[in-house]
Scaffold this motif. Sequence first.
Motif, PDB file in Angstrom:
ATOM      1  N   ALA A 197       0.766  -1.217  -0.003  1.00 44.18           N
ATOM      2  CA  ALA A 197       0.033  -0.029  -0.004  1.00 44.18           C
ATOM      3  C   ALA A 197       0.888   1.299   0.113  1.00 44.18           C
ATOM      4  O   ALA A 197       1.813   1.385   0.676  1.00 44.18           O
ATOM      5  CB  ALA A 197      -0.984   0.075   1.173  1.00 44.18           C
ATOM      6  N   THR A 198       0.240   2.297  -0.821  1.00 43.60           N
ATOM      7  CA  THR A 198       1.067   3.662  -1.086  1.00 43.60           C
ATOM      8  C   THR A 198       0.117   4.641  -0.388  1.00 43.60           C
ATOM      9  O   THR A 198       0.660   5.922  -0.122  1.00 43.60           O
ATOM     10  CB  THR A 198       1.566   3.942  -2.334  1.00 43.60           C
ATOM     11  N   GLU A 199      -1.067   4.276  -0.088  1.00 41.64           N
ATOM     12  CA  GLU A 199      -2.422   5.274   0.518  1.00 41.64           C
ATOM     13  C   GLU A 199      -3.131   4.542   1.583  1.00 41.64           C
ATOM     14  O   GLU A 199      -3.333   3.515   1.323  1.00 41.64           O
ATOM     15  CB  GLU A 199      -3.011   5.975  -0.543  1.00 41.64           C
ATOM     16  N   LEU A 200      -3.474   5.250   2.445  1.00 43.22           N
ATOM     17  CA  LEU A 200      -4.192   4.683   3.668  1.00 43.22           C
ATOM     18  C   LEU A 200      -5.501   4.430   3.355  1.00 43.22           C
ATOM     19  O   LEU A 200      -5.913   3.364   3.374  1.00 43.22           O
ATOM     20  CB  LEU A 200      -3.836   5.718   4.997  1.00 43.22           C
ATOM     21  N   LEU A 201      -6.155   5.539   2.798  1.00 41.70           N
ATOM     22  CA  LEU A 201      -7.683   5.288   2.716  1.00 41.70           C
ATOM     23  C   LEU A 201      -7.953   3.997   1.716  1.00 41.70           C
ATOM     24  O   LEU A 201      -8.998   3.288   2.166  1.00 41.70           O
ATOM     25  CB  LEU A 201      -8.426   6.751   2.282  1.00 41.70           C
ATOM     26  N   PRO A 202      -7.365   4.030   0.603  1.00 39.49           N
ATOM     27  CA  PRO A 202      -7.726   2.767  -0.136  1.00 39.49           C
ATOM     28  C   PRO A 202      -7.498   1.529   0.596  1.00 39.49           C
ATOM     29  O   PRO A 202      -8.201   0.549   0.409  1.00 39.49           O
ATOM     30  CB  PRO A 202      -7.066   2.802  -1.209  1.00 39.49           C
ATOM     31  N   LEU A 213       3.433   3.768   6.432  1.00 39.96           N
ATOM     32  CA  LEU A 213       2.917   4.891   5.618  1.00 39.96           C
ATOM     33  C   LEU A 213       3.207   6.446   6.275  1.00 39.96           C
ATOM     34  O   LEU A 213       4.044   7.213   5.662  1.00 39.96           O
ATOM     35  CB  LEU A 213       1.600   4.819   5.318  1.00 39.96           C
ATOM     36  N   ARG A 214       3.259   6.415   7.586  1.00 37.32           N
ATOM     37  CA  ARG A 214       3.639   7.576   8.223  1.00 37.32           C
ATOM     38  C   ARG A 214       5.210   7.982   8.304  1.00 37.32           C
ATOM     39  O   ARG A 214       5.588   9.221   8.028  1.00 37.32           O
ATOM     40  CB  ARG A 214       2.937   7.730   9.733  1.00 37.32           C
ATOM     41  N   ALA A 270       6.070   9.000   4.906  1.00 38.80           N
ATOM     42  CA  ALA A 270       5.523  10.595   4.532  1.00 38.80           C
ATOM     43  C   ALA A 270       6.833  11.454   5.464  1.00 38.80           C
ATOM     44  O   ALA A 270       7.018  12.450   5.160  1.00 38.80           O
ATOM     45  CB  ALA A 270       4.064  10.702   5.101  1.00 38.80           C
ATOM     46  N   LYS A 305       9.740  11.473   3.305  1.00 37.51           N
ATOM     47  CA  LYS A 305       9.535  12.293   2.195  1.00 37.51           C
ATOM     48  C   LYS A 305       9.738  13.719   2.497  1.00 37.51           C
ATOM     49  O   LYS A 305      10.319  14.501   1.598  1.00 37.51           O
ATOM     50  CB  LYS A 305       8.371  11.691   1.691  1.00 37.51           C
TER      51      LYS A 305
END
Length: 379
Positions: free
Chosen positions: A29-34, A172-173, A176, A179
């Motif tokens: 996963a690269t995005e949380l909501l999906p 992911l955090r 982020a 990045k």
Amino acid sequence: MTALSPSALEMRLRQQALLSDFGLEALRATELLPLLQKATELCAEGMNAQFCKALEYQAAQDLLLVCAGIGWSPDVIGKATIGADLASPAGFALKTGRPVISNHLQGETRFRTPSLMAAHGIRRAINVLITNADGHYGVLEVDDTREGMFEEADVAFMQGFANLLGGAIERLRAEARLKAALERQDLLGREMSHRVKNSLAVVAGLLALQARGSDNKDVQNALADARTRVEAVAQVHDQLWRQPDVTRFDLCDFLESLCAKLQESAGLHRLVCRAQALSLPADLAIPLGLFVNELVTNAIKYAYGEGAGEIRIEASAPAEGGLTIAVSDDGIGLPEGFEPAKARASLGMRVIVNLARQLNGTLAVVPGKGARFELRMAP
């Protein structure tokens, strides 16, 4: 130990398969909501349930926001909230860290039924905590309007999803934050080059002012040469902060911009730049820029005497590797037996020799019409 019925066994095996598949989703996963949405869909499927939702804890309001889900009316996802206090099943799971099973919400004495769930006719619910090293993210909840029983084995299935979500959220955090740090470092690097360029422009202006204030021709020439060198370094910094990647630069664009700047003070001479589009480390930019600047400046001064002509700047990568930078003209040529390393009388030539050494290259004078200097850098 009570043996499972064939249907129950089939359901547990199906849950294991869904959990295994979601593990790969969580890793990629690269995005949380999906990812949260996928988790709610698979949880509902694995539990044969009508509803599932992921709730994000909003600490400032002490509320749980429905950020993903399946089965709910269109105005719920991203908008509806549930109290995060101990009187709601989801709030109890969040605050205590313990899973909550409530198979008879209508007769429940431990908790109140949130209005969202009452509006959808929910009769039973099961909640597990989504957490990680950064803290509690929220709650994963499965709901149903039909009679039935959620069991402890269902808690294990859902907690598996919640744990995978917690790990993915933490990753992911962290990505982020990394990045953002890299973008800030990139911005600081660009800002630094921009400021250095502006500071060097001030220095060049001061040198020009000092030259105009002197009556000594030799002093004027020396200050003019110094100004040219400072402007060359400023030009390099001006290009570096504009590059997509401040750690590298495109050689073709770099030399073309440098030649355009040098053309401004070349008089009737015509500068011609032919360079391959090569990506080079940024730490080569300043010595390369100064190297070309010195050779072009020398050619402008001496190659054609009182006349004017063409000065060529070339850059190519030979088939065997490495890099060759050449500056040539069709002028009066060099003295017989000229060797750059022994040209002690010329400060410019000593600078050229030192820059070639700094670039770990070999400086060669190529015989022929006019003068041709080549810097040959090994692969």
